[in-house]
Design a protein around this motif. Structure first.
Motif, PDB file in Angstrom:
ATOM      1  N   ASP A 149       0.842  -1.191   0.000  1.00 53.78           N
ATOM      2  CA  ASP A 149       0.000   0.000   0.000  1.00 53.78           C
ATOM      3  C   ASP A 149       0.878   1.242   0.000  1.00 53.78           C
ATOM      4  O   ASP A 149       1.843   1.341   0.763  1.00 53.78           O
ATOM      5  N   CYS A 150       0.560   2.176  -0.857  1.00 55.29           N
ATOM      6  CA  CYS A 150       1.302   3.427  -0.960  1.00 55.29           C
ATOM      7  C   CYS A 150       0.320   4.503  -1.398  1.00 55.29           C
ATOM      8  O   CYS A 150      -0.472   4.282  -2.307  1.00 55.29           O
ATOM      9  N   LYS A 151       0.386   5.651  -0.738  1.00 55.92           N
ATOM     10  CA  LYS A 151      -0.534   6.726  -1.104  1.00 55.92           C
ATOM     11  C   LYS A 151       0.152   8.077  -1.002  1.00 55.92           C
ATOM     12  O   LYS A 151       1.216   8.206  -0.405  1.00 55.92           O
ATOM     13  N   LYS A 152      -0.475   9.070  -1.595  1.00 53.48           N
ATOM     14  CA  LYS A 152       0.030  10.444  -1.558  1.00 53.48           C
ATOM     15  C   LYS A 152       0.288  10.849  -0.113  1.00 53.48           C
ATOM     16  O   LYS A 152      -0.535  10.598   0.774  1.00 53.48           O
ATOM     17  N   GLY A 153       1.447  11.449   0.113  1.00 47.46           N
ATOM     18  CA  GLY A 153       1.813  11.889   1.461  1.00 47.46           C
ATOM     19  C   GLY A 153       2.735  10.927   2.184  1.00 47.46           C
ATOM     20  O   GLY A 153       3.409  11.310   3.139  1.00 47.46           O
ATOM     21  N   ASP A 154       2.769   9.664   1.755  1.00 49.80           N
ATOM     22  CA  ASP A 154       3.690   8.697   2.350  1.00 49.80           C
ATOM     23  C   ASP A 154       5.124   9.104   2.028  1.00 49.80           C
ATOM     24  O   ASP A 154       5.372   9.900   1.113  1.00 49.80           O
ATOM     25  N   VAL A 155       6.077   8.553   2.739  1.00 52.87           N
ATOM     26  CA  VAL A 155       7.492   8.817   2.497  1.00 52.87           C
ATOM     27  C   VAL A 155       8.155   7.515   2.067  1.00 52.87           C
ATOM     28  O   VAL A 155       8.037   6.485   2.744  1.00 52.87           O
ATOM     29  N   LEU A 156       8.818   7.563   0.915  1.00 51.25           N
ATOM     30  CA  LEU A 156       9.612   6.429   0.457  1.00 51.25           C
ATOM     31  C   LEU A 156      11.019   6.601   0.995  1.00 51.25           C
ATOM     32  O   LEU A 156      11.680   7.607   0.724  1.00 51.25           O
ATOM     33  N   MET A 157      11.478   5.633   1.779  1.00 50.87           N
ATOM     34  CA  MET A 157      12.854   5.594   2.230  1.00 50.87           C
ATOM     35  C   MET A 157      13.563   4.634   1.291  1.00 50.87           C
ATOM     36  O   MET A 157      13.356   3.419   1.354  1.00 50.87           O
ATOM     37  N   LEU A 158      14.345   5.175   0.380  1.00 54.05           N
ATOM     38  CA  LEU A 158      15.012   4.388  -0.649  1.00 54.05           C
ATOM     39  C   LEU A 158      16.441   4.120  -0.217  1.00 54.05           C
ATOM     40  O   LEU A 158      17.242   5.042  -0.045  1.00 54.05           O
ATOM     41  N   ARG A 159      16.752   2.833  -0.022  1.00 53.94           N
ATOM     42  CA  ARG A 159      18.081   2.417   0.432  1.00 53.94           C
ATOM     43  C   ARG A 159      18.829   1.790  -0.733  1.00 53.94           C
ATOM     44  O   ARG A 159      18.339   0.844  -1.352  1.00 53.94           O
ATOM     45  N   GLU A 160      20.006   2.322  -1.015  1.00 51.20           N
ATOM     46  CA  GLU A 160      20.805   1.806  -2.117  1.00 51.20           C
ATOM     47  C   GLU A 160      21.246   0.371  -1.806  1.00 51.20           C
ATOM     48  O   GLU A 160      21.791   0.088  -0.745  1.00 51.20           O
ATOM     49  N   TRP A 161      21.001  -0.523  -2.760  1.00 48.08           N
ATOM     50  CA  TRP A 161      21.277  -1.952  -2.599  1.00 48.08           C
ATOM     51  C   TRP A 161      22.133  -2.430  -3.772  1.00 48.08           C
ATOM     52  O   TRP A 161      21.786  -2.197  -4.931  1.00 48.08           O
ATOM     53  N   SER A 162      23.236  -3.080  -3.465  1.00 44.14           N
ATOM     54  CA  SER A 162      24.106  -3.586  -4.517  1.00 44.14           C
ATOM     55  C   SER A 162      23.711  -5.014  -4.879  1.00 44.14           C
ATOM     56  O   SER A 162      23.801  -5.913  -4.030  1.00 44.14           O
ATOM     57  N   PRO A 163      23.264  -5.246  -6.128  1.00 40.99           N
ATOM     58  CA  PRO A 163      22.909  -6.614  -6.526  1.00 40.99           C
ATOM     59  C   PRO A 163      24.142  -7.521  -6.630  1.00 40.99           C
ATOM     60  O   PRO A 163      24.007  -8.738  -6.521  1.00 40.99           O
ATOM     61  N   GLU A 164      25.326  -6.932  -6.793  1.00 37.06           N
ATOM     62  CA  GLU A 164      26.550  -7.736  -6.873  1.00 37.06           C
ATOM     63  C   GLU A 164      26.942  -8.290  -5.503  1.00 37.06           C
ATOM     64  O   GLU A 164      27.240  -9.468  -5.364  1.00 37.06           O
TER      65      GLU A 164
END
Length: 86
Positions: free
Chosen positions: A30-45
């Protein structure tokens, strides 16, 4: 709500630079307007987080399930593209 997600380095850097102003995600949360995305950099290698994090406020959520704009054959032939604009 704060939503944490992994982002690969090439996409993380484009978000950080301000060039990428969208996320394409499976709609399995679930995601809606006003939510905050905390994007964490992830290395697939290395299969590890790099330690870099960026937070972005959600301004719009568009979902595609149930849309009938295009024929199934056209979707299978061409796929989708996401277009970002200012």
């Amino acid at each position: 709500m704060r939503i944490e997600k992994k982002v690969w380095p090439m996409y993380f850097q484009e978000i950080l630079n301000g060039n990428k102003t969208y996320e394409l995600r499976l709609a399995d949360f679930d995601c809606k307007k006003g939510d905050v995305l905390m994007l964490r950099e992830w290395s697939p290698e290395t299969k590890e987080y790099t330690g870099r994090v960026i937070e972005k406020q959600v301004t719009y959520v568009g979902k595609t399930k149930g849309l009938t704009f295009w024929a199934k054959e056209d979707i299978e032939k061409y796929g989708f593209q996401i277009i970002s604009f200012k």
